[in-house]
Design a protein around this motif. Structure first.
Motif, PDB file in Angstrom:
ATOM      1  N   GLU A 100       0.858  -1.174   0.000  1.00  0.00           N
ATOM      2  CA  GLU A 100       0.000   0.000   0.000  1.00  0.00           C
ATOM      3  C   GLU A 100       0.903   1.235   0.000  1.00  0.00           C
ATOM      4  O   GLU A 100       1.830   1.324   0.804  1.00  0.00           O
ATOM      5  CB  GLU A 100      -0.824  -0.048   1.294  1.00  0.00           C
ATOM      6  CG  GLU A 100      -2.127   0.680   1.299  1.00  0.00           C
ATOM      7  CD  GLU A 100      -2.928   0.358   2.573  1.00  0.00           C
ATOM      8  OE1 GLU A 100      -2.538  -0.552   3.346  1.00  0.00           O
ATOM      9  OE2 GLU A 100      -3.943   1.021   2.803  1.00  0.00           O
ATOM     10  N   TRP A 101       0.646   2.163  -0.918  1.00  0.00           N
ATOM     11  CA  TRP A 101       1.368   3.435  -0.967  1.00  0.00           C
ATOM     12  C   TRP A 101       0.517   4.429  -0.183  1.00  0.00           C
ATOM     13  O   TRP A 101      -0.643   4.662  -0.540  1.00  0.00           O
ATOM     14  CB  TRP A 101       1.525   3.853  -2.434  1.00  0.00           C
ATOM     15  CG  TRP A 101       2.225   5.137  -2.683  1.00  0.00           C
ATOM     16  CD1 TRP A 101       3.437   5.536  -2.176  1.00  0.00           C
ATOM     17  CD2 TRP A 101       1.782   6.216  -3.520  1.00  0.00           C
ATOM     18  NE1 TRP A 101       3.761   6.784  -2.650  1.00  0.00           N
ATOM     19  CE2 TRP A 101       2.772   7.227  -3.468  1.00  0.00           C
ATOM     20  CE3 TRP A 101       0.645   6.423  -4.302  1.00  0.00           C
ATOM     21  CZ2 TRP A 101       2.658   8.430  -4.171  1.00  0.00           C
ATOM     22  CZ3 TRP A 101       0.512   7.608  -5.008  1.00  0.00           C
ATOM     23  CH2 TRP A 101       1.518   8.599  -4.940  1.00  0.00           C
ATOM     24  N   GLU A 102       1.060   4.987   0.906  1.00  0.00           N
ATOM     25  CA  GLU A 102       0.200   5.706   1.850  1.00  0.00           C
ATOM     26  C   GLU A 102      -0.559   6.894   1.260  1.00  0.00           C
ATOM     27  O   GLU A 102      -1.689   7.154   1.679  1.00  0.00           O
ATOM     28  CB  GLU A 102       1.000   6.087   3.100  1.00  0.00           C
ATOM     29  CG  GLU A 102       1.339   4.840   3.901  1.00  0.00           C
ATOM     30  CD  GLU A 102       2.152   5.112   5.163  1.00  0.00           C
ATOM     31  OE1 GLU A 102       2.575   6.267   5.376  1.00  0.00           O
ATOM     32  OE2 GLU A 102       2.364   4.160   5.927  1.00  0.00           O
ATOM     33  N   PRO A 103       0.012   7.624   0.273  1.00  0.00           N
ATOM     34  CA  PRO A 103      -0.807   8.684  -0.334  1.00  0.00           C
ATOM     35  C   PRO A 103      -2.066   8.147  -1.022  1.00  0.00           C
ATOM     36  O   PRO A 103      -2.987   8.917  -1.272  1.00  0.00           O
ATOM     37  CB  PRO A 103       0.145   9.332  -1.345  1.00  0.00           C
ATOM     38  CG  PRO A 103       1.505   9.096  -0.760  1.00  0.00           C
ATOM     39  CD  PRO A 103       1.419   7.715  -0.149  1.00  0.00           C
ATOM     40  N   MET A 104      -2.105   6.862  -1.342  1.00  0.00           N
ATOM     41  CA  MET A 104      -3.336   6.244  -1.849  1.00  0.00           C
ATOM     42  C   MET A 104      -3.725   5.099  -0.914  1.00  0.00           C
ATOM     43  O   MET A 104      -3.937   3.961  -1.337  1.00  0.00           O
ATOM     44  CB  MET A 104      -3.149   5.751  -3.282  1.00  0.00           C
ATOM     45  CG  MET A 104      -3.226   6.874  -4.301  1.00  0.00           C
ATOM     46  SD  MET A 104      -3.085   6.290  -6.009  1.00  0.00           S
ATOM     47  CE  MET A 104      -4.602   5.334  -6.173  1.00  0.00           C
ATOM     48  N   ALA A 105      -3.842   5.421   0.360  1.00  0.00           N
ATOM     49  CA  ALA A 105      -4.165   4.409   1.363  1.00  0.00           C
ATOM     50  C   ALA A 105      -5.499   3.738   1.036  1.00  0.00           C
ATOM     51  O   ALA A 105      -6.452   4.395   0.621  1.00  0.00           O
ATOM     52  CB  ALA A 105      -4.223   5.053   2.741  1.00  0.00           C
ATOM     53  N   GLY A 106      -5.518   2.426   1.202  1.00  0.00           N
ATOM     54  CA  GLY A 106      -6.720   1.659   0.900  1.00  0.00           C
ATOM     55  C   GLY A 106      -6.674   1.002  -0.470  1.00  0.00           C
ATOM     56  O   GLY A 106      -7.462   0.105  -0.755  1.00  0.00           O
ATOM     57  N   TYR A 107      -5.750   1.451  -1.326  1.00  0.00           N
ATOM     58  CA  TYR A 107      -5.570   0.817  -2.642  1.00  0.00           C
ATOM     59  C   TYR A 107      -4.525  -0.286  -2.466  1.00  0.00           C
ATOM     60  O   TYR A 107      -3.366  -0.135  -2.832  1.00  0.00           O
ATOM     61  CB  TYR A 107      -5.152   1.844  -3.691  1.00  0.00           C
ATOM     62  CG  TYR A 107      -6.269   2.790  -4.049  1.00  0.00           C
ATOM     63  CD1 TYR A 107      -7.033   2.582  -5.193  1.00  0.00           C
ATOM     64  CD2 TYR A 107      -6.604   3.842  -3.206  1.00  0.00           C
ATOM     65  CE1 TYR A 107      -8.086   3.428  -5.503  1.00  0.00           C
ATOM     66  CE2 TYR A 107      -7.662   4.694  -3.508  1.00  0.00           C
ATOM     67  CZ  TYR A 107      -8.399   4.476  -4.660  1.00  0.00           C
ATOM     68  OH  TYR A 107      -9.457   5.310  -4.954  1.00  0.00           O
ATOM     69  N   VAL A 108      -4.942  -1.381  -1.892  1.00  0.00           N
ATOM     70  CA  VAL A 108      -4.024  -2.433  -1.485  1.00  0.00           C
ATOM     71  C   VAL A 108      -3.758  -3.377  -2.662  1.00  0.00           C
ATOM     72  O   VAL A 108      -4.687  -3.750  -3.383  1.00  0.00           O
ATOM     73  CB  VAL A 108      -4.591  -3.217  -0.286  1.00  0.00           C
ATOM     74  CG1 VAL A 108      -3.571  -4.218   0.224  1.00  0.00           C
ATOM     75  CG2 VAL A 108      -5.027  -2.270   0.816  1.00  0.00           C
ATOM     76  N   ARG A 136      -5.033  -1.586 -11.547  1.00  0.00           N
ATOM     77  CA  ARG A 136      -3.847  -2.137 -12.212  1.00  0.00           C
ATOM     78  C   ARG A 136      -3.318  -1.136 -13.249  1.00  0.00           C
ATOM     79  O   ARG A 136      -2.109  -0.843 -13.295  1.00  0.00           O
ATOM     80  CB  ARG A 136      -4.236  -3.473 -12.899  1.00  0.00           C
ATOM     81  CG  ARG A 136      -3.066  -4.335 -13.345  1.00  0.00           C
ATOM     82  CD  ARG A 136      -2.511  -3.990 -14.699  1.00  0.00           C
ATOM     83  NE  ARG A 136      -3.472  -3.858 -15.774  1.00  0.00           N
ATOM     84  CZ  ARG A 136      -3.807  -4.826 -16.599  1.00  0.00           C
ATOM     85  NH1 ARG A 136      -3.268  -6.020 -16.483  1.00  0.00           N
ATOM     86  NH2 ARG A 136      -4.680  -4.592 -17.584  1.00  0.00           N
ATOM     87  N   ASP A 137      -4.229  -0.583 -14.066  1.00  0.00           N
ATOM     88  CA  ASP A 137      -3.800   0.343 -15.111  1.00  0.00           C
ATOM     89  C   ASP A 137      -3.223   1.632 -14.523  1.00  0.00           C
ATOM     90  O   ASP A 137      -2.300   2.227 -15.093  1.00  0.00           O
ATOM     91  CB  ASP A 137      -4.969   0.648 -16.052  1.00  0.00           C
ATOM     92  CG  ASP A 137      -5.336  -0.565 -16.901  1.00  0.00           C
ATOM     93  OD1 ASP A 137      -4.549  -1.543 -16.926  1.00  0.00           O
ATOM     94  OD2 ASP A 137      -6.407  -0.544 -17.534  1.00  0.00           O
ATOM     95  N   GLY A 138      -3.746   2.041 -13.374  1.00  0.00           N
ATOM     96  CA  GLY A 138      -3.178   3.207 -12.688  1.00  0.00           C
ATOM     97  C   GLY A 138      -1.725   2.969 -12.298  1.00  0.00           C
ATOM     98  O   GLY A 138      -0.876   3.850 -12.454  1.00  0.00           O
ATOM     99  N   MET A 139      -1.440   1.782 -11.820  1.00  0.00           N
ATOM    100  CA  MET A 139      -0.055   1.441 -11.459  1.00  0.00           C
ATOM    101  C   MET A 139       0.832   1.431 -12.703  1.00  0.00           C
ATOM    102  O   MET A 139       1.943   1.969 -12.692  1.00  0.00           O
ATOM    103  CB  MET A 139      -0.016   0.086 -10.756  1.00  0.00           C
ATOM    104  CG  MET A 139       1.365  -0.392 -10.397  1.00  0.00           C
ATOM    105  SD  MET A 139       2.162   0.600  -9.095  1.00  0.00           S
ATOM    106  CE  MET A 139       1.647  -0.341  -7.633  1.00  0.00           C
ATOM    107  N   LEU A 140       0.349   0.832 -13.801  1.00  0.00           N
ATOM    108  CA  LEU A 140       1.146   0.785 -15.038  1.00  0.00           C
ATOM    109  C   LEU A 140       1.463   2.191 -15.544  1.00  0.00           C
ATOM    110  O   LEU A 140       2.545   2.441 -16.085  1.00  0.00           O
ATOM    111  CB  LEU A 140       0.397  -0.004 -16.119  1.00  0.00           C
ATOM    112  CG  LEU A 140       0.350  -1.521 -15.941  1.00  0.00           C
ATOM    113  CD1 LEU A 140      -0.607  -2.146 -16.962  1.00  0.00           C
ATOM    114  CD2 LEU A 140       1.748  -2.137 -16.066  1.00  0.00           C
ATOM    115  N   ALA A 141       0.524   3.114 -15.371  1.00  0.00           N
ATOM    116  CA  ALA A 141       0.705   4.483 -15.866  1.00  0.00           C
ATOM    117  C   ALA A 141       1.559   5.348 -14.946  1.00  0.00           C
ATOM    118  O   ALA A 141       1.865   6.491 -15.266  1.00  0.00           O
ATOM    119  CB  ALA A 141      -0.668   5.145 -16.066  1.00  0.00           C
TER     120      ALA A 141
END
Lengths: 165, 165
Positions: A100-108, A136-141
């Motif tokens: 989990e990246w804390e600035p986007m907490a909850g997006y585990v 998933r696509d957010g992470m790829l981008a």
């Protein structure tokens, strides 16, 4: 390093399903050594994160059910936290952990890291599973691939240093 | 309470996809009141959890990005922790949060709770999204439905008490 070696060195990033990212990379060190580096809080600051950033370990209880939290500090002094839980730690074969990246907490993200014994080398495969394709696509981008390759190069350097001792 | 009323009171549990559990329940209180009870740490011990168990709030920062952790204590004194992060808190309409039962740390569930205004009543719909079908089926087999209905009955009682004040 020649261009051919650099190409070989880049991680292979694929999307085996619509909710997964799979990353494969070979390291020039035996499996026990690579696994140890992944699970040793003393070594995390020497390799974890892209170049120009410094990781500190806030928590790291690298066993099944334990928690981890690292803080990355940029050169300008700003910081961001990363955290998760070890769902499974099976030396020297497999780690299953949340991320989990804390600035986007909850997006585990659920990561399964597999260490394959190639003798003097080790293949590390990380499959990241997301709740949805959009996540998933957010992470790829996000530019993850460059950061990942820098992290893996730092890991190469650390493994070379440990081997030459 | 008559049998017909009891039937009406039971939560409706369905599986809209192979990774989801959907739970629907109507409460006899206006939406603002129901949303407030879900997000007030002072009130959690009065309704959260099955009968015979007592919840204490260790952390509850009920806003986007905040964390929560509750501890349930059984009559025999044993305890178990539950925790997560609020991905989104949008009063009085929606809460999106992660949910983790600490004995199975790392098995994170993403819950979307929607509060629908029915005038003097409120329909609360909770959709739980799992990483895999196996994890979803494990939750269904855990006896969650009875615990959930007991929790909702305790919430009925608390709402009735708050309304009569």
């Amino acid at each position: 390093m020649t261009s051919a070696q650099q190409t070989e060195r880049a991680a292979t990033v694929t999307t085996p399903s619509d909710r997964e990212i799979r990353v494969e990379r070979v390291f020039d060190a035996p499996r026990d050594r690579v696994f140890a580096v992944y699970t040793d809080p003393e070594l995390i600051p020497q390799w974890w994160g892209p170049r120009g950033m410094t990781a500190t370990v806030d928590r790291m209880d690298a066993r099944t059910g334990g928690d981890w939290r690292f803080v990355l500090r940029r050169e300008d002094g700003t910081e961001e936290g990363f955290r998760g839980t070890y769902r499974e730690v099976t030396p020297p074969e497999r780690i299953v952990q949340t991320f989990e990246w804390e600035p986007m907490a909850g997006y585990v993200v659920l990561e399964t890291v597999t260490f394959e014994d190639l003798g003097d080398r080790t293949r590390v495969t990380t499959v990241s599973l997301f709740y949805t394709t959009e996540e998933r696509d957010g992470m790829l981008a996000s530019g993850m691939e460059q950061g990942l390759n820098e992290t893996y190069e730092r890991l190469d350097e650390l493994l070379a240093k440990l081997t030459s001792r």
